[in-house]
Design an enzyme around this catalytic site. Sequence first.
Site: not given
Ligand code: NAD
Length: 296
Positions: A168, A243
Amino acid sequence: MATIAFIGLGNMGGPMAANLVKAGHKVVAFDLVEASRNQAKADGAGIADSASAAVRGADVVVTMLPAGKHVLGVWNEVVPAMTKGALIIDSSTIDVESARAVHALAAKNGVLSVDAPVSGGTGGAKGATLTFMCGGEEKAFAAAKPVLENMGKKIVHCGGAGAGQAAKICNNMILGISMIAVSEAFALGEKLGLSHQALFDVASTSSGQCWSLTTYCPVPGPVPTSPANNDYKPGFASALMVKDLTLAQDAAKAAGAATPLGKHAQEIYQSFDAAGQGGVDFSGIIKHVRSLAGKA
Ligand code: NAD
């Protein structure tokens, strides 16, 4: 059909959990944020009071969390509460070191584990068209594949523990560098009186061809679906590119690899982010490149 615990119901995790419900699985979900829990309930998932309550009796656990420290925290809580022989998958984008540490924790507790970060963004999460890059033992990958197929269309086994995360960040380092390269070419073309369309027509069928040009073109016009035509609304936000480029630099330092362009790309995206542009699509870096004229 399996019983699946899903922890982390944000922009990505929420729709991914909904797709597991649609596929007929019994999904028990948990997030720290009430609004996300309510949305998962509306999508048909059961809601648990805590992460460890969600995983009790589950065949499969999926985590989709912001960063390595969250994954370390949640896995330390849930892995000891899991059934022996069950499977845990982390789809967050995190550092390779934390990914390897949580695999070791799972092995110590008799649980199968896979790191399975994704590409495809929120559109892919909603449409179940994500690509999953997987790391882990063959047996764990074989168990994870049918579950991941409910949320994505391409599932690749990249190697052992942490190999999915490695793939990734290497891919996204190419993406960050290539988007800056394409942006510099358009900015130079503008100064030379070359139209965007003329440069696109030549480069898209020549040796300059790449995804950043032909799918995600950073100027409006040549690729009507690219964010440049929509005021650079993400898409994939520049803060997320920072990031991923930072994860690549951390991995390069730890592994002793030379990545001079990756380092420079990280610095360029960091200054864009520091200028308050972190929420702008990463192809908006062309605006930053243009602003450097006469300075660099
Ligand atoms: P986001 O911030 O929308 O969601 C993360 C969720 O995790 C939040 O709802 C938060 O409340 C929850 N969370 C945090 N700590 C927690 C805990 N201890 N217990 C339970 N829930 C908890 O982030 P996202 O956009 O959904 O991204 C998630 C992952 O995917 C990240 O690592 C990001 O880099 C990766 N990603 C995101 C994208 C994108 O386009 N958004 C694309 C590829 C990869």
